[in-house]
Motif scaffolding. Structure first.
Motif, PDB file in Angstrom:
ATOM      1  N   THR A   1       0.853  -1.186   0.000  1.00 45.19           N
ATOM      2  CA  THR A   1       0.000   0.000   0.000  1.00 45.19           C
ATOM      3  C   THR A   1       0.888   1.234   0.000  1.00 45.19           C
ATOM      4  N   PRO A   2       0.692   2.141  -0.958  1.00 49.45           N
ATOM      5  CA  PRO A   2       1.517   3.353  -0.958  1.00 49.45           C
ATOM      6  C   PRO A   2       1.154   4.237   0.231  1.00 49.45           C
ATOM      7  N   PRO A   3       2.065   5.133   0.612  1.00 47.16           N
ATOM      8  CA  PRO A   3       1.751   6.039   1.718  1.00 47.16           C
ATOM      9  C   PRO A   3       0.549   6.919   1.366  1.00 47.16           C
ATOM     10  N   SER A   4      -0.105   7.414   2.380  1.00 49.43           N
ATOM     11  CA  SER A   4      -1.273   8.278   2.175  1.00 49.43           C
ATOM     12  C   SER A   4      -0.856   9.599   1.545  1.00 49.43           C
ATOM     13  N   ASP A   5      -1.839  10.299   0.988  1.00 45.32           N
ATOM     14  CA  ASP A   5      -1.586  11.632   0.434  1.00 45.32           C
ATOM     15  C   ASP A   5      -0.965  12.531   1.498  1.00 45.32           C
ATOM     16  N   THR A   6      -1.510  12.463   2.698  1.00 47.35           N
ATOM     17  CA  THR A   6      -1.024  13.300   3.790  1.00 47.35           C
ATOM     18  C   THR A   6       0.428  12.992   4.119  1.00 47.35           C
TER      19      THR A   6
ATOM     20  N   LYS B   1       3.469  15.639   3.721  1.00 48.79           N
ATOM     21  CA  LYS B   1       4.290  15.979   4.887  1.00 48.79           C
ATOM     22  C   LYS B   1       5.767  15.766   4.575  1.00 48.79           C
ATOM     23  N   TRP B   2       6.082  14.645   3.937  1.00 48.56           N
ATOM     24  CA  TRP B   2       7.469  14.372   3.589  1.00 48.56           C
ATOM     25  C   TRP B   2       7.997  15.459   2.646  1.00 48.56           C
ATOM     26  N   PHE B   3       7.207  15.815   1.623  1.00 47.56           N
ATOM     27  CA  PHE B   3       7.611  16.859   0.690  1.00 47.56           C
ATOM     28  C   PHE B   3       7.814  18.187   1.423  1.00 47.56           C
ATOM     29  N   ALA B   4       6.916  18.539   2.316  1.00 50.66           N
ATOM     30  CA  ALA B   4       6.991  19.815   3.035  1.00 50.66           C
ATOM     31  C   ALA B   4       8.245  19.901   3.903  1.00 50.66           C
ATOM     32  N   GLU B   5       8.693  18.769   4.410  1.00 52.43           N
ATOM     33  CA  GLU B   5       9.853  18.754   5.302  1.00 52.43           C
ATOM     34  C   GLU B   5      11.177  18.615   4.566  1.00 52.43           C
ATOM     35  N   HIS B   6      11.135  18.323   3.269  1.00 54.77           N
ATOM     36  CA  HIS B   6      12.360  18.094   2.506  1.00 54.77           C
ATOM     37  C   HIS B   6      12.942  19.418   2.025  1.00 54.77           C
ATOM     38  N   GLU B   7      14.226  19.610   2.223  1.00 55.46           N
ATOM     39  CA  GLU B   7      14.851  20.893   1.904  1.00 55.46           C
ATOM     40  C   GLU B   7      14.950  21.178   0.405  1.00 55.46           C
ATOM     41  N   HIS B   8      14.877  20.169  -0.443  1.00 53.13           N
ATOM     42  CA  HIS B   8      15.046  20.384  -1.882  1.00 53.13           C
ATOM     43  C   HIS B   8      13.742  20.307  -2.664  1.00 53.13           C
TER      44      HIS B   8
ATOM     45  N   GLY C   1      -0.795  21.793  -5.560  1.00 57.02           N
ATOM     46  CA  GLY C   1      -0.793  20.406  -5.977  1.00 57.02           C
ATOM     47  C   GLY C   1       0.424  19.945  -6.750  1.00 57.02           C
ATOM     48  N   LEU C   2       1.369  20.839  -7.009  1.00 61.17           N
ATOM     49  CA  LEU C   2       2.535  20.504  -7.811  1.00 61.17           C
ATOM     50  C   LEU C   2       3.794  20.676  -6.974  1.00 61.17           C
ATOM     51  N   TYR C   3       4.662  19.681  -7.026  1.00 65.17           N
ATOM     52  CA  TYR C   3       5.915  19.738  -6.279  1.00 65.17           C
ATOM     53  C   TYR C   3       7.074  19.618  -7.251  1.00 65.17           C
ATOM     54  N   VAL C   4       8.145  20.375  -6.980  1.00 67.87           N
ATOM     55  CA  VAL C   4       9.299  20.420  -7.867  1.00 67.87           C
ATOM     56  C   VAL C   4      10.572  20.257  -7.053  1.00 67.87           C
ATOM     57  N   TRP C   5      11.524  19.494  -7.602  1.00 73.61           N
ATOM     58  CA  TRP C   5      12.836  19.354  -6.983  1.00 73.61           C
ATOM     59  C   TRP C   5      13.601  20.636  -7.259  1.00 73.61           C
ATOM     60  N   ALA C   6      14.120  21.277  -6.238  1.00 73.68           N
ATOM     61  CA  ALA C   6      14.793  22.564  -6.401  1.00 73.68           C
ATOM     62  C   ALA C   6      16.091  22.603  -5.602  1.00 73.68           C
ATOM     63  N   GLU C   7      16.983  21.709  -5.946  1.00 72.98           N
ATOM     64  CA  GLU C   7      18.276  21.665  -5.263  1.00 72.98           C
ATOM     65  C   GLU C   7      19.094  22.873  -5.670  1.00 72.98           C
ATOM     66  N   LYS C   8      19.606  23.562  -4.687  1.00 73.98           N
ATOM     67  CA  LYS C   8      20.405  24.739  -4.972  1.00 73.98           C
ATOM     68  C   LYS C   8      21.828  24.304  -5.315  1.00 73.98           C
ATOM     69  N   GLU C   9      22.357  24.914  -6.351  1.00 71.64           N
ATOM     70  CA  GLU C   9      23.734  24.601  -6.733  1.00 71.64           C
ATOM     71  C   GLU C   9      24.681  25.419  -5.887  1.00 71.64           C
TER      72      GLU C   9
END
Length: 59
Positions: free
Chosen positions: A26-31, A35-42, A49-57
């Motif tokens: 079972t994949p993780p819930s939407d929530t 939450k994981w995306f919100a806590e990730h620095e990149h 509704g859209l998330y983007v990888w934004a690693e700073k060079e």
């Protein structure tokens, strides 16, 4: 996540990818994904509704 590029990815797309990679699990819930995306620095959320990888060079 990184391979989604500038187009970004939605939580639903992440869940679909996880389900395809790990059939029978079972994949993780939407929530949980949000939450994981919100806590990730990149990971940024440039629009609803859209998330983007934004690693700073390093300069």
């Amino acid at each position: 996540m990184r391979d989604s590029g500038d187009d970004g990815i939605t939580v639903a797309q992440v869940r679909e990818r996880l389900q395809a990679l790990y059939p029978g699990d079972t994949p993780p819930s939407d929530t949980a994904v949000q939450k994981w995306f919100a806590e990730h620095e990149h990971i940024t959320k440039p629009k609803r509704g859209l998330y983007v990888w934004a690693e700073k060079e390093d300069s």
